[in-house]
Design an enzyme around this catalytic site. Structure first.
Site, PDB file in Angstrom:
ATOM      1  N   CYS A 412       0.833  -1.202   0.000  1.00 44.52           N
ATOM      2  CA  CYS A 412       0.000   0.000   0.000  1.00 44.52           C
ATOM      3  C   CYS A 412       0.870   1.256   0.000  1.00 44.52           C
ATOM      4  O   CYS A 412       1.434   1.598  -1.028  1.00 44.52           O
ATOM      5  CB  CYS A 412      -0.990  -0.036   1.163  1.00 44.52           C
ATOM      6  N   HIS A 539      -3.555  -4.974   0.586  1.00 46.46           N
ATOM      7  CA  HIS A 539      -2.907  -5.512   1.789  1.00 46.46           C
ATOM      8  C   HIS A 539      -2.990  -7.042   1.766  1.00 46.46           C
ATOM      9  O   HIS A 539      -3.936  -7.616   2.315  1.00 46.46           O
ATOM     10  CB  HIS A 539      -3.606  -5.005   3.050  1.00 46.46           C
ATOM     11  N   GLU A 541      -1.576  -9.187   3.460  1.00 50.07           N
ATOM     12  CA  GLU A 541      -1.442  -9.818   4.794  1.00 50.07           C
ATOM     13  C   GLU A 541      -2.786 -10.230   5.383  1.00 50.07           C
ATOM     14  O   GLU A 541      -2.852 -11.160   6.186  1.00 50.07           O
ATOM     15  CB  GLU A 541      -0.710  -8.897   5.777  1.00 50.07           C
TER      16      GLU A 541
HETATM   17  N1  GLN Z   1      -1.950   6.727   2.882  1.00 49.05           N
HETATM   18  C1  GLN Z   1      -2.034   5.964   1.699  1.00 49.05           C
HETATM   19  C2  GLN Z   1      -3.421   6.042   1.073  1.00 49.05           C
HETATM   20  O1  GLN Z   1      -4.345   6.443   1.698  1.00 49.05           O
HETATM   21  C3  GLN Z   1      -1.692   4.521   1.962  1.00 49.05           C
HETATM   22  C4  GLN Z   1      -2.703   3.831   2.813  1.00 49.05           C
HETATM   23  C5  GLN Z   1      -2.212   2.509   3.351  1.00 49.05           C
HETATM   24  O2  GLN Z   1      -1.035   2.228   3.325  1.00 49.05           O
HETATM   25  N2  GLN Z   1      -3.115   1.696   3.846  1.00 49.05           N
HETATM   26  O3  GLN Z   1      -3.591   5.689  -0.070  1.00 49.05           O
END
Ligand code: GLN
Length: 602
Positions: A412, A539, A541
């Site tokens: 992310c 994500h 995970e």
């Molecule tokens: N801050 C970034 C976004 O909002 C990444 C978010 C995250 O890593 N979950 O896109």
């Protein structure tokens, strides 16, 4: 196999897990482990977590305070314990499986506004307590294991400890609930702490006695008292708890600190918990009908964890590194991947800001320590995150991994910083940035998504399970995902890679190998000619399982241990029993690993 009626029937079984003395003694793991045991009998099990706070959900929590926000398929942002249930029980939960006081009150107040209470005074008892009972009964019927069949047992973990003001309406709801569903369909497991204060090291039962007294005073009797302790519970202590808490000795279960959480289901089983629940709840299965494979798998995992073969050092460059719970799913995903190859995972935490140049002036020791840790690591992981602080440190870590050919996984935000780093250092666009960190950058390589509704923080993200299509067959990730055409993973973000720059990046070997269905959203990135430089917008995970590790994490661990190429050349077969073919390739020690695995699985 067990058969309970599938209709909305009174024979659905409910197990309430409450906590005494202090929170944080592993109630979540015990809840999950009891579920695992029941599942090993072929029962369909679901789980509910109750968090008695006023927030509607965990979405707006700071990871510093509550640990990670866990994300479900349906986009629900929930307590991290739901992650434990999903991993242990291999089920898919829904946002309603996490009940908060906020959700219950919102529901009751909406009903009141609609006039559903017909002019009555709306009160905690009976209206809030009824709403809790109805919610639990409704959620308990929702299929979670992919079979489409309703669960037969619902385990409910009540957050906090008995006696907390916040928890009172829930305790009262369950006091009533035992009569609503019938005593033979409801039981209570009370998880308590048996401390061993420093001087004598003697195991003390008084906190447990007090907590059970409080529980009884509120109308709930413990069917099992699970005692958490540092060392195994002495027989005399068990006897004392039995005497003072008005339960038989077999109702006192001891769970001492053990080498891994995978031992907990085994410890519970050894102490006859299954047989007890079988009789107490009139479960329509016979003791002994337990599937030996399921328990064997857990034993195998626990043994592998205890007898690692070779170390692998991964640096996690993050922002909330003081509280490991902030990255709990990331840690689990790394562990699952390491366990598959029986590697000993060493996680090195690096506070991202310590890698930044300003710190070099202010605190050179921290700066050099952070860089030494990074240099000593075999793999680098930049996990998700929000806000500007630490991004320069993460960018520096991504640059280190890219240029020194160290395996890298960006998750992310970790993907977004990889893109920013590439733009700055390969293209020389020095102010390239995400608009999250610099809204007026001349090179906005990461931009805002339509879902983002500025001014509001709750529920304004792209959340939950979304599809990613592979664009090419020439992709390490695709191979790790077993050559499928598409994958579905869980998301939680507001920003994304700017599609206007994609051609330029790709011309320099930074390939966006996975995209959304319309090719607008970049989901996976891979750098060609690098041992493993991979990043994903989602994500992965959240879907990792002990016996089925997440492919991007597996790739990182194997690349870091120099085993990725041989693994891929063997067809990426990750099934624990079948995939261990270590007979050739770059791993001299393979035969020993195979022997160790087979020895442990017997
Ligand atoms: N801050 C970034 C976004 O909002 C990444 C978010 C995250 O890593 N979950 O896109």
């Amino acid at each position: 196999m067990a058969e309970l009626e599938d209709s909305e029937s009174p024979s659905r079984k409910y197990v309430l897990v409450s906590g005494g003395v202090i929170s944080g003694v592993g109630k979540g793991v015990i809840t999950s482990s009891v579920g695992t045991l029941l599942k090993s009998y072929g029962l369909r099990v679901t789980a509910i977590k109750i968090d008695p706070y006023l927030n509607i959900d965990a979405g707006t929590f700071s990871p510093y305070e509550h640990g990670e926000v866990f994300v479900l398929d349906d986009g629900g942002e929930v307590d991290l314990d739901l992650g434990n249930y999903e991993r242990f029980l291999d089920i898919t939960l829904h946002r309603d499986n996490n009940i908060t006081t906020g959700k219950i009150y919102q529901h009751v107040i909406e009903k009141e506004r609609r006039g559903d209470y017909l002019g009555k005074t709306v009160q905690v008892i009976p209206h809030v307590t009824d709403a809790i009972q109805e919610w639990v009964q409704k959620v308990a019927t929702v299929p979670v294991d992919g079979s489409g069949l309703m669960p037969q047992v619902c385990i409910i973990e009540l957050g906090g400890t008995i006696g907390d003001i916040e928890g009172m309406p829930f305790v009262e709801a369950f006091r009533q609930f035992q009569f609503t569903v019938g005593q033979e369909n409801f039981c209570n497991i009370h998880v308590s702490l048996v401390p061993q204060p420093g001087n004598t090291g003697e195991q003390k039962t008084k906190p447990t006695q007090n907590s059970v007294r409080q529980l009884r005073g509120l109308g709930l009797s413990p069917d099992l008292i699970v005692c958490r302790s540092i060392s195994p519970l002495e027989e005399s202590v068990k006897q004392k708890i039995s005497n003072f808490c008005h339960v038989s000795p077999k109702q006192v279960v001891a769970i001492h600190d053990c080498t891994s959480i995978y031992r907990v289901p085994l410890l519970l089983k050894q102490q006859g918990v299954l047989d007890f629940l079988f009789k107490r709840l009139h479960l329509p299965v016979k003791p002994g009908s337990c599937s030996p494979q399921t328990i064997c798998k857990w034993k195998n995992l626990a043994d592998r964890y205890d007898k690692p073969y070779q170390p692998v050092v991964i640096a996690i460059v993050g922002k909330y590194t003081k509280l490991e719970d902030s990255y709990i799913s990331v840690i689990k995903a790394l562990r699952h991947a390491a366990l598959l190859y029986q590697l000993k995972l060493h996680i090195k935490w690096i506070e991202a800001t310590h890698l930044e140049n300003e710190v070099k002036e202010e605190d050179p020791v921290k700066f050099h320590e952070a860089w030494k840790t990074l240099c000593d690591s075999q793999g680098v992981l930049v996990p998700g995150g929000f806000g500007c602080r630490g991004t320069d440190g993460k960018i520096a870590a991504a640059e280190w991994a890219r240029t020194k050919r160290i395996p890298y996984l960006g998750v992310c935000l970790g993907m977004q910083v990889a893109v920013i780093e590439f733009a700055r250092n390969v293209f020389g666009w020095k102010d390239a940035n995400s608009v999250e960190f610099n809204p007026s950058t001349t090179h906005p390589v990461v931009i805002e998504m339509p879902e983002h509704n500025p001014g509001n923080l709750g529920g304004t993200m792209r959340l939950g399970k979304r599809k990613t299509l592979f664009k090419t067959k020439d992709s390490t990730l695709r191979k790790l995902y077993k050559n499928v055409d598409s994958v579905e993973e869980r998301h939680r973000h507001r920003y994304e890679v700017n599609p206007d720059y994609v051609k330029e990046f790709e011309s320099q070997n930074l390939q966006f190998v996975g995209q959304d269905e319309v090719g607008q959203r970049m989901e996976m990135l891979e750098l060609k000619d690098h041992p493993y430089y991979v990043a994903v917008q989602y994500h992965p995970e959240y879907l990792s399982r002990p016996l089925n590790p997440s492919p991007p994490y597996l790739g990182l661990i194997l690349a870091a241990a120099n085993k990725l190429n041989s693994f891929i050349s063997r067809g990426c077969n990750i099934s624990p029993r079948l995939s261990y073919d270590y007979t050739s390739g770059d791993d001299d020690e393979d035969d020993e690993v195979t022997q160790a695995l087979y020895a442990n699985s017997q």
